[in-house]
Structures are given as structure tokens and as C-alpha cells.
Design a protein around this motif. Sequence first.
Motif, PDB file in Angstrom:
ATOM      1  N   UNK A  75     -16.639  -0.562   1.456  1.00  0.00           N
ATOM      2  CA  UNK A  75     -17.699  -0.596   0.451  1.00  0.00           C
ATOM      3  C   UNK A  75     -17.382   0.445  -0.618  1.00  0.00           C
ATOM      4  N   UNK A  76     -18.209   0.473  -1.644  1.00  0.00           N
ATOM      5  CA  UNK A  76     -18.080   1.455  -2.718  1.00  0.00           C
ATOM      6  C   UNK A  76     -18.798   2.730  -2.282  1.00  0.00           C
ATOM      7  N   UNK A  77     -18.051   3.780  -1.998  1.00  0.00           N
ATOM      8  CA  UNK A  77     -18.652   5.032  -1.533  1.00  0.00           C
ATOM      9  C   UNK A  77     -19.112   5.926  -2.681  1.00  0.00           C
ATOM     10  N   UNK A  78     -19.056   5.424  -3.903  1.00  0.00           N
ATOM     11  CA  UNK A  78     -19.514   6.216  -5.047  1.00  0.00           C
ATOM     12  C   UNK A  78     -20.916   5.811  -5.495  1.00  0.00           C
ATOM     13  N   UNK A  79     -21.513   4.848  -4.835  1.00  0.00           N
ATOM     14  CA  UNK A  79     -22.823   4.349  -5.259  1.00  0.00           C
ATOM     15  C   UNK A  79     -23.968   5.299  -4.942  1.00  0.00           C
ATOM     16  N   UNK A  80     -25.103   5.082  -5.622  1.00  0.00           N
ATOM     17  CA  UNK A  80     -26.275   5.936  -5.416  1.00  0.00           C
ATOM     18  C   UNK A  80     -26.811   5.842  -3.997  1.00  0.00           C
ATOM     19  N   UNK A  81     -26.715   4.672  -3.388  1.00  0.00           N
ATOM     20  CA  UNK A  81     -27.232   4.462  -2.037  1.00  0.00           C
ATOM     21  C   UNK A  81     -26.128   4.507  -0.978  1.00  0.00           C
ATOM     22  N   UNK A 100     -12.148   5.522  14.280  1.00  0.00           N
ATOM     23  CA  UNK A 100     -11.906   5.460  12.833  1.00  0.00           C
ATOM     24  C   UNK A 100     -12.872   4.478  12.189  1.00  0.00           C
ATOM     25  N   UNK A 101     -13.375   4.839  11.018  1.00  0.00           N
ATOM     26  CA  UNK A 101     -14.140   3.910  10.189  1.00  0.00           C
ATOM     27  C   UNK A 101     -13.466   3.854   8.826  1.00  0.00           C
ATOM     28  N   UNK A 102     -13.211   2.635   8.363  1.00  0.00           N
ATOM     29  CA  UNK A 102     -12.365   2.433   7.183  1.00  0.00           C
ATOM     30  C   UNK A 102     -13.188   1.910   6.016  1.00  0.00           C
ATOM     31  N   UNK A 103     -12.922   2.450   4.831  1.00  0.00           N
ATOM     32  CA  UNK A 103     -13.599   1.998   3.615  1.00  0.00           C
ATOM     33  C   UNK A 103     -12.715   2.277   2.408  1.00  0.00           C
ATOM     34  N   UNK A 104     -13.002   1.571   1.320  1.00  0.00           N
ATOM     35  CA  UNK A 104     -12.427   1.957   0.031  1.00  0.00           C
ATOM     36  C   UNK A 104     -13.169   3.185  -0.483  1.00  0.00           C
ATOM     37  N   UNK A 105     -12.686   3.762  -1.555  1.00  0.00           N
ATOM     38  CA  UNK A 105     -13.323   4.935  -2.155  1.00  0.00           C
ATOM     39  C   UNK A 105     -14.372   4.482  -3.171  1.00  0.00           C
ATOM     40  N   UNK A 106     -13.926   4.107  -4.374  1.00  0.00           N
ATOM     41  CA  UNK A 106     -14.848   3.647  -5.407  1.00  0.00           C
ATOM     42  C   UNK A 106     -14.142   3.593  -6.743  1.00  0.00           C
ATOM     43  N   UNK A 133     -11.416   6.874   7.192  1.00  0.00           N
ATOM     44  CA  UNK A 133     -10.091   6.586   6.643  1.00  0.00           C
ATOM     45  C   UNK A 133     -10.250   5.787   5.353  1.00  0.00           C
ATOM     46  N   UNK A 134      -9.951   6.416   4.235  1.00  0.00           N
ATOM     47  CA  UNK A 134     -10.096   5.787   2.923  1.00  0.00           C
ATOM     48  C   UNK A 134      -8.867   4.941   2.617  1.00  0.00           C
ATOM     49  N   UNK A 135      -9.107   3.716   2.167  1.00  0.00           N
ATOM     50  CA  UNK A 135      -8.019   2.749   1.991  1.00  0.00           C
ATOM     51  C   UNK A 135      -7.692   2.494   0.525  1.00  0.00           C
ATOM     52  N   UNK A 136      -6.407   2.406   0.231  1.00  0.00           N
ATOM     53  CA  UNK A 136      -5.986   1.942  -1.096  1.00  0.00           C
ATOM     54  C   UNK A 136      -6.294   0.442  -1.209  1.00  0.00           C
ATOM     55  N   UNK A 142      -9.103  -0.278 -11.250  1.00  0.00           N
ATOM     56  CA  UNK A 142      -8.812   1.148 -11.152  1.00  0.00           C
ATOM     57  C   UNK A 142      -9.733   1.823 -10.138  1.00  0.00           C
ATOM     58  N   UNK A 143      -9.131   2.418  -9.115  1.00  0.00           N
ATOM     59  CA  UNK A 143      -9.870   3.024  -8.028  1.00  0.00           C
ATOM     60  C   UNK A 143      -9.587   4.519  -7.967  1.00  0.00           C
ATOM     61  N   UNK A 144     -10.414   5.234  -7.239  1.00  0.00           N
ATOM     62  CA  UNK A 144     -10.199   6.668  -7.048  1.00  0.00           C
ATOM     63  C   UNK A 144      -8.891   6.894  -6.285  1.00  0.00           C
ATOM     64  N   UNK A 145      -8.592   5.982  -5.342  1.00  0.00           N
ATOM     65  CA  UNK A 145      -7.307   5.990  -4.643  1.00  0.00           C
ATOM     66  C   UNK A 145      -6.644   4.642  -4.864  1.00  0.00           C
ATOM     67  N   UNK A 146      -5.620   4.607  -5.672  1.00  0.00           N
ATOM     68  CA  UNK A 146      -4.912   3.360  -5.970  1.00  0.00           C
ATOM     69  C   UNK A 146      -3.641   3.193  -5.146  1.00  0.00           C
ATOM     70  N   UNK A 147      -3.064   4.307  -4.722  1.00  0.00           N
ATOM     71  CA  UNK A 147      -1.740   4.265  -4.094  1.00  0.00           C
ATOM     72  C   UNK A 147      -1.529   5.512  -3.253  1.00  0.00           C
ATOM     73  N   UNK A 148      -0.395   5.543  -2.578  1.00  0.00           N
ATOM     74  CA  UNK A 148      -0.030   6.732  -1.834  1.00  0.00           C
ATOM     75  C   UNK A 148       0.184   7.932  -2.734  1.00  0.00           C
ATOM     76  N   UNK A 149       0.580   7.675  -3.970  1.00  0.00           N
ATOM     77  CA  UNK A 149       0.780   8.774  -4.914  1.00  0.00           C
ATOM     78  C   UNK A 149      -0.538   9.445  -5.290  1.00  0.00           C
TER      79      UNK A 149
END
Length: 281
Positions: A75-81, A100-106, A133-136, A142-149
Motif C-alpha cells: 500500500x501507499x505508506x505516505x497517506x494520511x490514514x 516480515x510484512x512487505x509494502x511499497x513506500x509511496x 520490508x519496503x519493496x521497489x 516515481x517512488x520513494x524507493x525506485x531501485x537498489x540505488x
Amino acid sequence: MNHPILISTAAYDGYELPVSLAEIAKLGLHRVELAFIEGYTDPFTEDVFSEANAKRITDILRENGLSCLSFSAHMDLSGDQAINIFKRRMRFAKMLGAKYIISNAGPLERSPLFLKNMEKLAELADVLDIIIALENPGDGKKNIINSGQDAPAVLREIGSSRVSLNYDFGNLISHCFEKLKPEEDYKHALPYTGHFHIKDVVSDEKGWHFTEIGKGAIDYHAILRELAGLPEAVPLSLEIPLRITRAKDASPRRADMRVDLNTIEQVMKGSLDFVRNTLSH
């Protein structure tokens, strides 16, 4: 190094959980990743994340000789809720026994709110003894984490041992439109990676589709041999969402019809054999 190998229920999208878990058990594995991902798996409501449902799922896991090591709740972890919504999923994952719990960043533009939210979520992760565990991602946005870099700087800023990276090799292909090579990119974030998604992709005139591991565009011979030499065990989850394709803009498309069980079994067995054999040589 004997890395835990698990299979994500994402491959069995469209089938009831008892069917999916029985199919995974037939492959001879004992660990699974349960997937509840909006838009990528069967629709669900917040009622899913209840104590009663956790007990029901735990019973099904036990009946099949399985345990839940990882829980996908992208999910989007940058949201208000986001804090309240994700905390519910974290507690549910813990009830299932997940580590482990996996999600995207935002989205990149919401980075400040994401970092603020992660402070609270990391605190709960510490209480629950669970790893976020935040996933690319793979959708090309454009995400907060796009790649390993990207990942090391973000994870250093979060600064919690309870937050790591779930590196997804297949996602990088579509997300960066094949401009980065996952065989090299993942190495930038190895010290921050606590979990891997192993999936393989093939490109065509329509975009990308997922295939049996070892039969796609990614050089998993090289990757798995390098992972086999890591000093610490890291979970390798075979996450192959066969019902999903990605259009040329990398947006996901979920097929109307579920994939035939015989096809899923063939892909998962071939993938599992490939991963095991490559790790051991």
C-alpha cells in the motif's frame, strides 16, 4: 547458506486460500508468503484483517503443514490514514506468525509524510518483533524507493533495524523500463536487504509478462549463485503473479480469468527446481 525459500500465494490469484495452500504444500515447501495486495489479488475488505480470520488461516496453514513467514500488504505508506491501516495489517501478520510484512513506500513527492509515518510504524514493528520490508515497485511511477540505488539513503534516514528492503528483481525491469539491470542494481542495497522477491519477466509488444524463473530476461544463474554466498540467511520468496501483466507504461493489468491450476503447478515446480539447483551449485 541455506536461505529460506517460500512461495507467494499471488500465483494462485482467483482460488480460495485452502486450494492455494494445498497446492503449495504439494510442492514440498513448508513456508509461504500470504498476499493481500489491492489490485493484484482478489478484492478484499478490511474485515479480512480480523482475529477470527487469522485463526481460520492459521488452521488452514497447520492442516497443510505450512507456516507463514512473510505477509504481502502493499500500500501507499505516505497517506494520511496509512498508519492506522498498516498497523492493522501488521497486527494481522503477527497473528499469522509472520516475521516480515512487505509494502511499497509511496510517491516520491510525499516523502516527508512517509518518513514521519515510518517512525510510528517502526515503533510498532519493534513491539511486535516483526520486520517491515519496503519493496521497489514495478509500475513506472516515481517512488520513494525506485531501485537498489535509491534504497540505502532512504533506509539510513528511517534508521531502524525493524525496516529493511524487499528487493524485487522483476519489478525493476518494468519500473525502470529496462534501463537498469537487476543483476547489478540489487548489489547497491545488499546491506539493507532483508527479503527478496524472485520473479522473472519477458517483454513483448504489449509490455511485460511473468514466466517461470530461469526462462525470462533476468540472469538468475548469476544472481542466485551470488546470493548463495551471503553470510546470513535471507528469505527468497518466489512471487510469480501469473494473472498480472504490465502494459508498455508499466501499469498492471489483471486478467479476467484465473490461470489454470496445472499451468501454475508447472511454473511453480519448474521455478522451485531451478532456484534450488542453482543455489546448490
